[in-house]
Design an enzyme around this catalytic site. Structure first.
Site, PDB file in Angstrom:
ATOM      1  N   LYS A  42      13.599  38.695  16.304  1.00 14.79           N
ATOM      2  CA  LYS A  42      12.292  38.412  15.760  1.00 14.79           C
ATOM      3  C   LYS A  42      11.221  38.613  16.836  1.00 14.79           C
ATOM      4  O   LYS A  42      10.031  38.723  16.538  1.00 14.79           O
ATOM      5  CB  LYS A  42      12.235  36.939  15.295  1.00 14.79           C
ATOM      6  CG  LYS A  42      13.280  36.570  14.271  1.00 14.79           C
ATOM      7  CD  LYS A  42      13.266  35.048  14.057  1.00 14.79           C
ATOM      8  CE  LYS A  42      14.466  34.594  13.267  1.00 14.79           C
ATOM      9  NZ  LYS A  42      14.591  33.125  13.279  1.00 14.79           N
ATOM     10  N   GLU A  97      10.810  46.189  21.975  1.00 11.24           N
ATOM     11  CA  GLU A  97      11.377  44.904  22.386  1.00 11.24           C
ATOM     12  C   GLU A  97      10.303  44.003  22.970  1.00 11.24           C
ATOM     13  O   GLU A  97       9.276  44.480  23.455  1.00 11.24           O
ATOM     14  CB  GLU A  97      12.475  45.122  23.446  1.00 11.24           C
ATOM     15  CG  GLU A  97      13.882  44.872  22.963  1.00 11.24           C
ATOM     16  CD  GLU A  97      14.212  43.424  22.574  1.00 11.24           C
ATOM     17  OE1 GLU A  97      13.313  42.629  22.258  1.00 11.24           O
ATOM     18  OE2 GLU A  97      15.413  43.107  22.585  1.00 11.24           O
ATOM     19  N   ASP A  98      10.556  42.700  22.915  1.00 15.90           N
ATOM     20  CA  ASP A  98       9.655  41.754  23.563  1.00 15.90           C
ATOM     21  C   ASP A  98       9.910  41.720  25.066  1.00 15.90           C
ATOM     22  O   ASP A  98       8.994  41.755  25.873  1.00 15.90           O
ATOM     23  CB  ASP A  98       9.784  40.349  22.953  1.00 15.90           C
ATOM     24  CG  ASP A  98      11.232  39.849  22.850  1.00 15.90           C
ATOM     25  OD1 ASP A  98      12.183  40.569  23.248  1.00 15.90           O
ATOM     26  OD2 ASP A  98      11.431  38.720  22.371  1.00 15.90           O
ATOM     27  N   ASP A 101      15.852  41.783  29.778  1.00 15.49           N
ATOM     28  CA  ASP A 101      16.305  40.879  30.837  1.00 15.49           C
ATOM     29  C   ASP A 101      17.608  41.431  31.436  1.00 15.49           C
ATOM     30  O   ASP A 101      17.572  42.274  32.329  1.00 15.49           O
ATOM     31  CB  ASP A 101      16.470  39.477  30.232  1.00 15.49           C
ATOM     32  CG  ASP A 101      16.897  38.424  31.238  1.00 15.49           C
ATOM     33  OD1 ASP A 101      16.765  38.653  32.445  1.00 15.49           O
ATOM     34  OD2 ASP A 101      17.375  37.348  30.809  1.00 15.49           O
ATOM     35  N   LYS A 129      12.010  42.213  32.958  1.00 16.55           N
ATOM     36  CA  LYS A 129      12.447  41.239  33.966  1.00 16.55           C
ATOM     37  C   LYS A 129      13.585  41.899  34.757  1.00 16.55           C
ATOM     38  O   LYS A 129      14.755  41.573  34.556  1.00 16.55           O
ATOM     39  CB  LYS A 129      12.947  39.991  33.226  1.00 16.55           C
ATOM     40  CG  LYS A 129      12.556  38.689  33.877  1.00 16.55           C
ATOM     41  CD  LYS A 129      13.195  37.419  33.350  1.00 16.55           C
ATOM     42  CE  LYS A 129      13.331  37.076  31.927  1.00 16.55           C
ATOM     43  NZ  LYS A 129      13.807  35.714  31.650  1.00 16.55           N
ATOM     44  N   PHE A 150      11.774  31.935  32.774  1.00 14.53           N
ATOM     45  CA  PHE A 150      11.940  31.880  31.330  1.00 14.53           C
ATOM     46  C   PHE A 150      10.567  31.773  30.683  1.00 14.53           C
ATOM     47  O   PHE A 150       9.829  30.829  30.925  1.00 14.53           O
ATOM     48  CB  PHE A 150      12.838  30.721  30.899  1.00 14.53           C
ATOM     49  CG  PHE A 150      13.212  30.822  29.450  1.00 14.53           C
ATOM     50  CD1 PHE A 150      14.190  31.712  29.039  1.00 14.53           C
ATOM     51  CD2 PHE A 150      12.534  30.071  28.493  1.00 14.53           C
ATOM     52  CE1 PHE A 150      14.507  31.852  27.693  1.00 14.53           C
ATOM     53  CE2 PHE A 150      12.855  30.203  27.138  1.00 14.53           C
ATOM     54  CZ  PHE A 150      13.841  31.086  26.745  1.00 14.53           C
ATOM     55  N   ASP A 157      10.683  33.073  22.168  1.00 20.91           N
ATOM     56  CA  ASP A 157      10.924  31.686  21.759  1.00 20.91           C
ATOM     57  C   ASP A 157      11.768  30.907  22.752  1.00 20.91           C
ATOM     58  O   ASP A 157      12.478  31.470  23.578  1.00 20.91           O
ATOM     59  CB  ASP A 157      11.654  31.666  20.418  1.00 20.91           C
ATOM     60  CG  ASP A 157      13.125  32.056  20.565  1.00 20.91           C
ATOM     61  OD1 ASP A 157      13.395  33.155  21.073  1.00 20.91           O
ATOM     62  OD2 ASP A 157      13.996  31.242  20.200  1.00 20.91           O
ATOM     63  N   ARG A 163       6.877  31.068  19.226  1.00 24.76           N
ATOM     64  CA  ARG A 163       6.681  32.507  18.978  1.00 24.76           C
ATOM     65  C   ARG A 163       5.240  32.830  18.599  1.00 24.76           C
ATOM     66  O   ARG A 163       4.783  33.947  18.774  1.00 24.76           O
ATOM     67  CB  ARG A 163       7.596  32.989  17.843  1.00 24.76           C
ATOM     68  CG  ARG A 163       9.089  32.964  18.183  1.00 24.76           C
ATOM     69  CD  ARG A 163       9.847  33.775  17.153  1.00 24.76           C
ATOM     70  NE  ARG A 163      11.278  33.503  17.098  1.00 24.76           N
ATOM     71  CZ  ARG A 163      12.188  34.126  17.837  1.00 24.76           C
ATOM     72  NH1 ARG A 163      11.805  35.037  18.704  1.00 24.76           N
ATOM     73  NH2 ARG A 163      13.464  33.824  17.720  1.00 24.76           N
TER      74      ARG A 163
HETATM   75  P1  IMP Z   1      18.879  40.863  27.393  1.00 25.84           P
HETATM   76  O1  IMP Z   1      19.997  41.344  26.526  1.00 25.84           O
HETATM   77  O2  IMP Z   1      19.345  39.889  28.429  1.00 25.84           O
HETATM   78  O3  IMP Z   1      18.050  41.978  27.991  1.00 25.84           O
HETATM   79  O4  IMP Z   1      17.952  39.959  26.526  1.00 25.84           O
HETATM   80  C1  IMP Z   1      17.094  40.418  25.601  1.00 25.84           C
HETATM   81  C2  IMP Z   1      16.706  39.292  24.660  1.00 25.84           C
HETATM   82  O5  IMP Z   1      16.908  37.993  25.241  1.00 25.84           O
HETATM   83  C3  IMP Z   1      15.238  39.385  24.370  1.00 25.84           C
HETATM   84  O6  IMP Z   1      14.997  40.192  23.253  1.00 25.84           O
HETATM   85  C4  IMP Z   1      14.874  37.940  24.127  1.00 25.84           C
HETATM   86  O7  IMP Z   1      15.106  37.621  22.776  1.00 25.84           O
HETATM   87  C5  IMP Z   1      15.813  37.156  24.981  1.00 25.84           C
HETATM   88  N1  IMP Z   1      15.177  36.741  26.253  1.00 25.84           N
HETATM   89  C6  IMP Z   1      15.419  37.216  27.504  1.00 25.84           C
HETATM   90  N2  IMP Z   1      14.632  36.617  28.416  1.00 25.84           N
HETATM   91  C7  IMP Z   1      13.875  35.731  27.732  1.00 25.84           C
HETATM   92  C8  IMP Z   1      12.848  34.800  28.119  1.00 25.84           C
HETATM   93  O8  IMP Z   1      12.444  34.659  29.294  1.00 25.84           O
HETATM   94  N3  IMP Z   1      12.307  34.066  27.113  1.00 25.84           N
HETATM   95  C9  IMP Z   1      12.691  34.174  25.818  1.00 25.84           C
HETATM   96  N4  IMP Z   1      13.630  35.024  25.408  1.00 25.84           N
HETATM   97  C10 IMP Z   1      14.227  35.801  26.361  1.00 25.84           C
HETATM   98 MG    MG Z   2      14.441  39.511  21.313  1.00 24.92          MG
END
Ligand code: IMP
Ligand code: MG
Length: 177
Positions: A42, A97-98, A101, A129, A150, A157, A163
């Site tokens: 979302k 994507e938002d 990470d 990040k 974070f 969220d 959000r």
């Molecule tokens: P990844 O697979 O670790 O790159 O994570 C991607 C998803 O993790 C993002 O689309 C977010 O939904 C969530 N996410 C990663 N870091 C954060 C954060 O700092 N705050 C909130 N959601 C996060």
């Molecule tokens: Mg996400």
């Protein structure tokens, strides 16, 4: 500023600048292409909404939902919840994507969508990040690079909350400890 926020990282006016800059790049890069923009539910919703309003090309939009966080702040196993409806074979795909990470989510999504034979696939993310990476991945379009904190707001969220904040901020540690 919301009481649970320690610090605003990306303000509303910065978001406005970011979406304008990225949309301009996308408008240039995808002129005369058949672009399908896929938002990751979302979290990408507010960013995608603002971004696509500044895209002047004849795009199609779609959504995918993969979840990784279950009320915590560390990554867990991925669950594919929603597939796209559009046919992306031979189309140019841009995934919105938002935040990137660990990059585990997008790596799996790219692998999954590859089986649908798109012509190209790129990523546009509001936040990057890079210190959190567990797998190598460099999004083509990045709004802003942030430290390993974070963050919440503007789609992001903590336990499904925050959000709707119009900016991105760092959540006070006492809120998730
Ligand atoms: P990844 O697979 O670790 O790159 O994570 C991607 C998803 O993790 C993002 O689309 C977010 O939904 C969530 N996410 C990663 N870091 C954060 C954060 O700092 N705050 C909130 N959601 C996060
Ligand atoms: Mg996400």
């Amino acid at each position: 500023m919301h009481n649970d926020i320690k610090e605003i990282l990306v303000s509303e006016s910065q978001i406005e600048e970011i979406t304008t800059r990225l949309a301009t790049q996308i408008n240039n890069d995808y002129a005369n292409k058949e672009l399908v923009i896929i938002g990751m539910l979302k979290g990408a919703l507010p960013f995608m909404t603002d971004l696509i309003k500044k895209i002047t090309l004849p795009i199609k939009i779609d959504f995918m939902q993969v979840s990784s966080y279950h009320g915590g702040t560390t990554s867990e196993e991925l669950i594919f919840k929603k597939d796209i409806d559009e046919v992306i074979e031979n189309k140019d795909v841009l995934i919105v994507e938002d935040i990137v990470d660990t990059a585990k989510t997008l790596t799996s999504v790219l692998e999954f969508l590859k089986s649908k034979s798109p012509n190209s696939m790129q990523i546009v993310t509001l936040l990057d990040k890079p210190e959190g990476r567990l797998v190598e991945l460099t999004p083509k379009y990045i709004g802003v690079t942030i430290p390993k904190e974070f963050v919440i707001g503007y789609g992001l969220d903590f336990d499904e909350l925050y959000r709707n904040l119009p900016y991105v901020g760092i959540l006070k540690e006492e809120k998730y400890k």
